[in-house]
Design a protein around this motif. Structure first.
Motif, PDB file in Angstrom:
ATOM      1  N   LYS A 382       0.814  -1.215   0.000  1.00 35.41           N
ATOM      2  CA  LYS A 382       0.000   0.000   0.000  1.00 35.41           C
ATOM      3  C   LYS A 382       0.853   1.273   0.000  1.00 35.41           C
ATOM      4  N   SER A 383       1.963   1.274   0.737  1.00 41.39           N
ATOM      5  CA  SER A 383       2.838   2.453   0.742  1.00 41.39           C
ATOM      6  C   SER A 383       3.553   2.608  -0.598  1.00 41.39           C
ATOM      7  N   ALA A 386       1.203   4.276  -2.888  1.00 43.61           N
ATOM      8  CA  ALA A 386       1.168   5.712  -2.616  1.00 43.61           C
ATOM      9  C   ALA A 386       2.354   6.409  -3.263  1.00 43.61           C
ATOM     10  N   ARG A 390       2.340   9.340  -6.196  1.00 46.61           N
ATOM     11  CA  ARG A 390       3.039  10.624  -6.088  1.00 46.61           C
ATOM     12  C   ARG A 390       4.065  10.817  -7.206  1.00 46.61           C
ATOM     13  N   VAL A 420       0.386  15.837   0.368  1.00 50.91           N
ATOM     14  CA  VAL A 420       0.636  14.647   1.177  1.00 50.91           C
ATOM     15  C   VAL A 420       0.738  15.031   2.645  1.00 50.91           C
ATOM     16  N   GLN A 422       1.956  13.009   5.937  1.00 52.04           N
ATOM     17  CA  GLN A 422       2.591  11.757   6.310  1.00 52.04           C
ATOM     18  C   GLN A 422       2.421  11.462   7.796  1.00 52.04           C
ATOM     19  N   LEU A 501      -3.302  12.975  -0.219  1.00 47.23           N
ATOM     20  CA  LEU A 501      -2.917  11.615   0.151  1.00 47.23           C
ATOM     21  C   LEU A 501      -2.550  11.610   1.626  1.00 47.23           C
ATOM     22  N   ASP A 503      -1.032   9.507   4.406  1.00 47.65           N
ATOM     23  CA  ASP A 503      -0.208   8.308   4.595  1.00 47.65           C
ATOM     24  C   ASP A 503      -0.126   7.974   6.084  1.00 47.65           C
ATOM     25  N   ILE A 531      -7.109  10.018  -0.666  1.00 50.46           N
ATOM     26  CA  ILE A 531      -6.594   8.649  -0.651  1.00 50.46           C
ATOM     27  C   ILE A 531      -5.971   8.436   0.726  1.00 50.46           C
ATOM     28  N   ILE A 533      -4.196   6.053   3.282  1.00 49.52           N
ATOM     29  CA  ILE A 533      -3.446   4.831   3.589  1.00 49.52           C
ATOM     30  C   ILE A 533      -3.554   4.618   5.093  1.00 49.52           C
TER      31      ILE A 533
END
Length: 582
Positions: A382-383, A386, A390, A420, A422, A501, A503, A531, A533
């Motif tokens: 999954k990472s 991502a 990107r 993003v 994180q 995103l 994460d 999205i 994660i």
């Protein structure tokens, strides 16, 4: 002996060889100056020997003394001058080359900057930046330059002696051949194998020591502490034994080298005594000239065995640099068309050739405005997905596009479309205002206060003595985890990217802070593609679709409500996450 000698490594080299052509004029000049340095040193002793002998033999004419004096002074001055210029030219050449090497190394690693910890160990990076580049520098200064200069001197001396006596030139050629070629080759073959053994023993000793120190409690509890000490001492003795063999070989080789030079001096005395004879001096004055000229040349030839032996060290550095992936030039494009649909079409990705596929023929579509949660165990891919979204990675097979354009082709322009957040957002050691304006440098103070209000930080910042001008500690340590994530969200809102995103931004937060942060995220990102994660299901009901990736493939997909009714696996995951199943 090493599996791949330096010459073989050079054949496959794409790092150093290009600079040999680029700076070939400076390289040739450095070699010529190096030869002239030793020529001047030998000529100085040659003239000095002749001058001393001639002055003691009652010369017929004062010019027989004056001319050698002039030459002696000239060579005495030229030697340090040539040496100084040679050092300037050679070091300038090497520094130019290593500067280009460092730039190439940076641009090669920079494309994977986000994945340093994943693809490289920090020790490898420091070794590449510091040790290996310096080894390439020493390869020229301590090995190639001295060796080539010695070869030139060798040819010059043999040709020069050939004008006097071809048979004596042949004898000297054989004697010097043993110094110039045989001893260096012997050093590489014998000590090269020992150096490789020494390196392996050091690596093994370091690994064992690290593992055993970290697990020292196990040794103590099992009452095997003394056994560990004995094992470590045995390994150390083995290493010290190899190092002693290296030193012993070097001492014997150096003694042999000096002995050969001693034989050369004796042979020169015998040959010149027969070749140059005369009454009351005469041609006999040349005996001291020839013999004394040998001694400065010792410095030129004595370094060759050590220089050759060090090539084993340089070989490893050259191989490590050439093992780095070449930086691929990617043509960037800007014609992204709306709608900003993310299309993952039969994507396969592996980090290294021959390893398992992290993603295996994965296909999915994320329409603009959809909110998707991507779940999966650690290592499921999954990472990596991502990172591909990107544009930080390029698929090995298939395509991953945004608005019809491959994401990696957008380059730095991807930040205009995807923001993003994180796991650990980074705040820089500057003001809060500057930290937030990273997202949009043209944002006004009013706009900054507005986004702070939207993310729930306005009251906190307003109470600080300096407000927006408050300095943030390095890494933002003065703020809690939830506050740092809200700062990161504020940056995204100022940037106003259409896709966000997340994460795993809630990892490590307590449940109350986590839920409050999730509510803020999805409340403020309502009109954007999100999205997410994540590794668990708190707040999952806010998503339009949930995707589960297992071993790089899509295992399940659907809305949270649908999966809660029809998918047994999702039901178990939800029950575990809610604490209903231990």
């Amino acid at each position: 002996m090493n599996k791949i000698p330096l010459l073989q490594a050079f054949k496959k080299d794409t790092w150093v060889k290009p600079f040999l052509k680029q700076y070939k004029k400076a390289l040739v000049l450095a070699l010529i100056l190096g030869f002239l340095t030793f020529f001047s040193a030998g000529a100085l002793m040659f003239n000095s020997g002749y001058l001393i002998s001639r002055a003691a033999s009652l010369p017929e004419n004062i010019l027989m003394i004056y001319v050698p004096i002039v030459f002696t002074r000239g060579f005495g001055i030229s030697r340090p001058v040539f040496r100084y210029i040679e050092r300037l030219v050679s070091h300038n050449w090497v520094l130019k080359m290593t500067s280009k090497l460092r730039l190439k190394l940076y641009t090669t690693l920079e494309k994977d900057a986000i994945f340093f910890k994943r693809n490289y160990r920090m020790g490898d990076i420091l070794g590449l930046l510091a040790e290996d580049i310096n080894h390439i520098q020493n390869l020229y200064l301590r090995t190639i330059f001295p060796t080539v200069i010695a070869w030139i001197l060798y040819a010059f001396l043999i040709i020069g002696l050939g004008f006097y006596s071809w048979w004596f030139a042949l004898v000297m050629a054989l004697m010097l051949f043993s110094i110039v070629f045989v001893l260096p080759l012997w050093s590489v073959l014998v000590n090269g194998a020992r150096q490789e053994q020494e390196k392996q023993l050091k690596n093994a000793l370091y690994t064992d020591l690290t593992d055993n120190v970290l697990g020292v409690s196990d040794w103590i509890f099992s009452q095997r502490g003394q056994e560990y000490v004995q094992l470590h001492e045995t390994s150390e003795r083995h290493l010290l034994g190899v190092q002693e063999k290296l030193r012993r070989f070097n001492r014997r080789r150096n003694f042999l080298l000096q002995a050969i030079f001693g034989v050369i001096v004796v042979l020169l005395i015998l040959w010149t005594s027969q070749r140059f004879v005369g009454n009351h001096g005469g041609e006999a004055n040349w005996i001291a000239a020839f013999v004394l000229s040998v001694f400065p040349l010792v410095d030129a030839f004595a370094v060759l065995p050590d220089a050759a032996q060090e090539t084993n060290i340089y070989k490893d550095s050259l191989e490590r640099l050439n093992d780095l992936p070449e930086k691929e030039e990617v043509q960037t494009v800007e014609n992204v068309q709306e709608p900003l649909t993310i299309d993952v079409n039969n994507v396969t990705f592996q980090y290294e050739k021959g390893t398992r596929n992290v993603l295996d023929h994965l296909s999915l579509t994320i329409p603009q405005g959809e909110k998707v949660a991507i779940l999966g165990r650690s290592g499921s891919g999954k990472s990596t997905l991502a990172s591909l979204i990107r544009g930080d990675l390029v698929p090995n097979e298939g395509q991953l596009t945004l608005g019809g354009v491959a994401t990696y082709q957008l380059g730095d322009g991807i930040s205009e479309y995807i923001g993003v957040i994180q796991q650990e957002p980074y705040l820089f050691h500057t003001t809060i205002l500057n930290n937030l304006r990273i997202g949009n440098e043209k944002a006004s103070v009013d706009e900054v206060w507005h986004v702070l209000e939207r993310v729930g930080l306005k009251e906190l910042v307003d109470k600080l003595p300096a407000g927006l001008d408050t300095m943030v500690d390095e890494a933002g340590l003065r703020f809690s985890g939830g506050e740092r994530h809200r700062m990161a969200l504020a940056r995204i809102l100022l940037k106003d990217t259409p896709i966000v995103l997340l994460d795993e931004p809630t990892v490590g937060l307590d449940p109350i802070t986590e839920q409050a942060l999730i509510d803020t995220f999805f409340g403020e990102l309502n009109n954007k593609t999100v999205i997410w994660i994540t590794h668990h299901l708190q707040g999952i009901e806010k998503m339009a679709r949930v995707i589960f990736i297992e071993d790089g493939q899509l295992e399940m997909s659907g809305s949270p409500a649908e999966l809660a009714k029809t998918n047994i696996r999702y039901q178990k995951l939800k029950a575990i996450d809610d604490g209903r199943i231990n």
